[in-house]
Design a protein around this motif. Structure first.
Motif, short mmCIF file in Angstrom:
data_model
loop_
_atom_site.label_atom_id
_atom_site.label_comp_id
_atom_site.label_asym_id
_atom_site.label_seq_id
_atom_site.Cartn_x
_atom_site.Cartn_y
_atom_site.Cartn_z
N LEU A 98 0.84 -1.19 0.00
CA LEU A 98 0.00 0.00 0.00
C LEU A 98 0.88 1.25 0.00
CD1 LEU A 98 -2.85 -0.91 2.52
CD2 LEU A 98 -3.06 -0.57 0.05
N GLY A 99 0.42 2.28 -0.70
CA GLY A 99 1.23 3.47 -0.89
C GLY A 99 0.87 4.61 0.04
N HIS A 100 0.88 5.82 -0.53
CA HIS A 100 0.71 7.04 0.24
C HIS A 100 -0.75 7.45 0.34
CE1 HIS A 100 5.02 7.96 0.31
NE2 HIS A 100 5.07 7.60 -0.97
N GLY A 101 -1.05 8.16 1.43
CA GLY A 101 -2.29 8.90 1.52
C GLY A 101 -2.08 10.32 1.03
N THR A 102 -2.99 11.21 1.40
CA THR A 102 -2.88 12.60 0.96
C THR A 102 -1.75 13.32 1.69
OG1 THR A 102 -4.55 13.27 2.58
CG2 THR A 102 -5.31 12.75 0.35
N GLY A 103 -1.31 12.79 2.86
CA GLY A 103 -0.18 13.36 3.57
C GLY A 103 -0.52 14.61 4.34
#
Length: 549
Positions: free
Chosen positions: A413-418
């Motif tokens: 799984l990668g990034h969210g909005t940060g």
């Protein structure tokens, strides 16, 4: 007096720096981010203040002891409120989401109280005869906590443990039982009701370990959350971070932000002054500032409060690594998570401050988190509504929600909005946003807030890859290595390098383990190690930093 460089200004870094400075050392923190706090971060947006890290304030005596070590009190640092328990919502993982045509799920609600009498009464109401069994269980948990605080948690394990001590001799039979069985088997043998079992096992996940693999000594957590209870610092853990930051500055700590440490410098030599097995001693660090300019800072001592895997495998030369890459192939990782921060218009009275949504067949979810099997669309997750206790974290007429969905850090799984305004570029992973959508929908169904999604005015997410990007977390983990038996107590790595004299570790990835209280203890373990103190137990107040001045 030593010149000390601390890598990282998270809670462990700030806590260590403040203690060492108060003990007379010259201390500088180098923090790669643009602010302090590390994983105990925050987001300010449209009048909402979201904690993006810890939210359960447990083990109050550890906080109190640490504050006293700094010559203050926890009451002077933060405004604490004792919460009267928390809520569990239990439902089926097989219920189809509404978007897929699923109907309203059958959800059981259990309000978990605080205090031995109330918890025992709750147990009796669920399972005849369980009240007295719960009293015995909590008494055992209290014993496990007492011996852990006295013998294990504050122990740097730089000397062979004194197994002849009266306390350990008296607890030998219990220790053998606690260490030879799992937490799940320990509680399952005593209670039949599935909700009782979940109440006594879920907190292992907060330690980064599957309750089916956690040693039963961790049933001590039941005394902590059911008897001692959960507290809340007004303003969230952000308030504690700010207070710790202020104390560090007051002790003379210098903090340099946007400073990425790229190498720990060590002199390679042998000599009688070096510990057995050492190949070098600390000389300083190399770091780059926000403009990309390289600097060298001399140091007699380096304390890495960064991820230990990153420290060992990226900041040290191969021959100076105590735990090189091959050692991590045998290490059991803890879980990661998808975090969802929501600003919601209107009230949410069906959600208290803390709510656990637990699926009845939660072993399916445990397999997903700890074995890397597919994450169910309806799974166990955690919801915090700090606006239930604090009107300063959301605008009037709105609510602040924090959702945590445990996942494996090894499923890609990668990034969210940060974080808003973060200079680091990242592509938002649709799979992370999909899990966030499913979690919002599950909360809406289980907590009977059918229009929850329509009422969201602010939304931010963090995915597993954000932990890797922001904190160099090994395998994108949220917490650190799992607390299986062979990674607990004297078997957990740290607090000192075996190859480099003057190099120490603090934080969740070293001893004694994960969680804010453990990070505070890790700061004390660095202090004890630098002093040559191999004793177990907290430092007595007459030996605290500054006590002799």
């Amino acid at each position: 007096m030593a010149r000390v460089v601390v890598i990282g200004a998270g809670i462990a870094g700030l806590a260590t720096a403040a203690l060492l400075a108060r003990d007379g050392h010259e201390v500088e923190i180098l923090e790669r981010g643009s602010r302090v706090g590390g994983r105990a971060g925050w987001i300010d947006d449209a009048g909402f203040r979201f904690d993006t890290g810890p939210s359960w304030y447990l083990m109050a005596e550890v906080f109190e002891h640490y504050a006293e070590m700094l010559g203050t009190s926890i009451e002077e640092m933060v405004d604490l409120q004792v919460l009267e328990g928390y809520t569990i919502l239990a439902g089926d993982s097989g219920a189809a989401p509404a978007a897929a045509g699923g109907g309203a799920p059958t959800v059981d609600r259990l309000d978990v109280p605080r205090g031995e009498d109330a918890v025992s009464a709750m147990a009796e109401s669920l399972e005849p005869g369980a009240g007295e069994e719960m009293r015995r269980y909590l008494a055992s948990a209290r014993s496990a906590l007492t011996i852990s605080l006295a013998e294990f948690l504050y122990n740097p394990f730089t000397a062979v443990p004194d197994i002849s001590s009266a306390r350990l001799r008296g607890a030998t039979r219990d220790l053998v039982r606690w260490l030879s069985t799992s937490l799940a088997r320990w509680s399952n043998a005593r209670f039949e009701h599935p909700l009782l079992r979940q109440v006594l096992q879920y907190n292992a996940i907060f330690l980064g370990v599957d309750p089916r693999r956690a040693p039963a000594i961790y049933h001590l957590m039941s005394h902590i959350d059911l008897v001692e209870g959960v507290r809340y610092p007004k303003g969230g853990f952000t308030a504690f971070v700010h207070a710790l930051h202020e104390r560090a500055l007051a002790e003379g700590v210098r903090i340099t932000l946007d400073a990425e440490v790229t190498e720990i410098l060590a002199a390679r030599r042998r000599g009688p002054a070096l510990p057995v097995g050492s190949r070098g001693e600390v000389r300083g660090v190399v770091w780059t500032d926000g403009e990309g300019v390289e600097h060298r800072t001399r140091a007699d001592v380096v304390v890495s409060a960064a991820d230990m895997h990153h420290t060992e495998t990226q900041l040290l030369a191969p021959d100076l690594q105590t735990w090189p890459e091959r050692a991590w192939d045998r290490t059991v990782p803890g879980p990661s998570s998808v975090l969802v921060m929501l600003g919601v218009e209107g009230e949410l009275p069906t959600l208290p401050h803390h709510t656990l949504l637990l699926t009845r067949d939660w072993e399916v979810g445990l397999d997903a988190v700890f074995l890397g099997s597919p994450t169910p669309e309806t799974t166990s997750l955690y919801v915090c509504r700090p606006s239930a206790s604090d009107d300063g974290v959301a605008p009037a007429g709105s609510e602040n929600l924090f959702l945590l969905v445990p996942v494996s850090g090894e499923i890609g799984l990668g990034h969210g909005t940060g974080y808003p305004g973060d200079a680091r570029e990242r592509d938002v992973d649709p799979a992370v946003e999909r899990l966030a959508d499913l979690a919002i929908e599950q909360v809406a169904r289980w907590a009977d807030v059918p229009d929850l999604a329509e009422r969201i005015t602010v939304r931010h997410t963090l995915g597993p890859a954000d932990f890797g990007t922001d904190y160099h977390s090994w395998r994108d983990g949220m917490l650190g290595p799992s607390h299986v038996l062979r990674q607990s107590a004297m078997f957990r790595r740290g607090p000192a390098s075996r190859k480099v004299d003057g190099l120490y570790y603090a934080g969740a990835t070293t001893v004694p383990g994960v969680g804010v209280p453990m990070c505070l203890i890790s700061a004390e373990l660095v202090l004890k190690s630098m002093r040559g103190d191999s004793s177990p137990g907290p430092i007595p107040m007459d030996e605290a930093p500054g006590a002799a001045r």
